[in-house]
Design a protein around this motif. Sequence first.
Motif, mmCIF file in Angstrom:
data_model
loop_
_atom_site.group_PDB
_atom_site.id
_atom_site.type_symbol
_atom_site.label_atom_id
_atom_site.label_comp_id
_atom_site.label_asym_id
_atom_site.label_seq_id
_atom_site.Cartn_x
_atom_site.Cartn_y
_atom_site.Cartn_z
ATOM 1 N N ASP A 86 24.346 40.290 50.541
ATOM 2 C CA ASP A 86 24.424 38.300 50.234
ATOM 3 C C ASP A 86 24.615 38.746 52.138
ATOM 4 O O ASP A 86 24.751 37.666 52.684
ATOM 5 C CB ASP A 86 26.342 38.296 50.225
ATOM 6 N N ARG A 90 21.056 34.423 53.053
ATOM 7 C CA ARG A 90 22.498 34.180 51.908
ATOM 8 C C ARG A 90 23.639 34.359 53.023
ATOM 9 O O ARG A 90 24.996 32.821 52.464
ATOM 10 C CB ARG A 90 21.960 35.481 51.328
ATOM 11 N N LYS A 91 24.037 34.939 54.052
ATOM 12 C CA LYS A 91 25.504 35.033 53.637
ATOM 13 C C LYS A 91 25.888 34.599 55.440
ATOM 14 O O LYS A 91 26.641 33.677 54.919
ATOM 15 C CB LYS A 91 26.016 36.453 55.193
ATOM 16 N N ILE A 94 26.587 31.282 52.665
ATOM 17 C CA ILE A 94 27.558 31.508 52.374
ATOM 18 C C ILE A 94 28.943 31.418 53.091
ATOM 19 O O ILE A 94 29.822 30.511 53.165
ATOM 20 C CB ILE A 94 27.911 32.797 51.524
ATOM 21 N N THR A 219 25.682 34.558 42.392
ATOM 22 C CA THR A 219 26.001 33.749 43.581
ATOM 23 C C THR A 219 26.640 33.116 43.928
ATOM 24 O O THR A 219 27.607 32.529 44.655
ATOM 25 C CB THR A 219 25.219 34.626 44.711
ATOM 26 N N THR A 220 25.834 31.541 43.287
ATOM 27 C CA THR A 220 25.996 30.758 43.604
ATOM 28 C C THR A 220 27.211 29.919 42.673
ATOM 29 O O THR A 220 28.862 29.543 43.635
ATOM 30 C CB THR A 220 25.367 29.600 42.731
ATOM 31 N N TRP A 223 30.600 32.144 44.678
ATOM 32 C CA TRP A 223 30.806 31.499 46.051
ATOM 33 C C TRP A 223 31.536 30.234 45.755
ATOM 34 O O TRP A 223 32.375 29.527 46.856
ATOM 35 C CB TRP A 223 30.126 31.832 46.981
#
Length: 305
Positions: A86, A90-91, A94, A219-220, A223
């Motif tokens: 990630d 992306r990180k 997040i 991922t969605t 998180w």
Amino acid sequence: MINFIYALIPVILITGLGWLLAQRNFLPAEGWRAIERLVYFIFFPALIINVLASASFEIVPWTMVLALIGSQMALAILGLVAKRADDGPRKGSIIQSNVRWNTFVGLSIASALFGEPGLALMAIAVAVLTPVANVVSVLALTYFAEDSGSPKPHVMMDMIRNPLIIGCIVGIALNLLDIAPTGMAEKTLDILGEATLALGLLVVGAAVDLKAFNRAGPTTLIWSAVRLLGFPVAALAAGLLLNLAPDSLAIVVIAASTPTASSGYILARQLGGDATLSANLIAVQTVFSVLSMPAIYALYLLVRA
């Protein structure tokens, strides 16, 4: 618990109305952006100033402040130490999702449950969480963004110009100086403030993109669950550890259990984050918070009993 459900249902209905109006093209996209600017720069600061200026605080709720910031930073660190898969834009998205919260939802529920005292405490939450969320989000998005050669934003200048932070400072200053608005000034702020919650929730609903569910991958979903459950549970634990008063603890839990703010998508797009992931996180959290918020509040009532 029944009172919480009664407070949540109007929030859901008004947010849903905003989504429906947007889907029916009741207003063009530019119209929704104009309403959002009015709420952000005029109505919301007026509400905060009026509430904080006239609030009755026997002592500054420092333990509440510590619980909010502590749990918020815990979620930021959790996003930071996530697996290397990630890393990159992306990180950044997040981390931003983990620390942002929906002020309109929080204020609406606090007002419905606790009236003016609840609004005042939630305004303190705004004063605490908003600057931290902005600083952490900007730093995370810019640090993990792909280098585009564009100039980096001036975080401190953006903070100084933030209308919500200005409203908090003005309201607290008026309170400390014991010069709360009266007469025409108070009535003017009342009228402006009354428009905040309804218009704010309509804007929140209009920003929800249900098509994001078709794009929502692991991922969605992971998180979103971390944000909707981890933030309020951490806040509840911190509040219990600091022995918060029941009303302060309830406000901390409500603020932390709201979904991430819809403004995160714009910031991710501007600062090089993963804008698609941000949109997905916002949509999924906004919808599933309808279930997670009552569950978290039920947990709060259970441990408080």
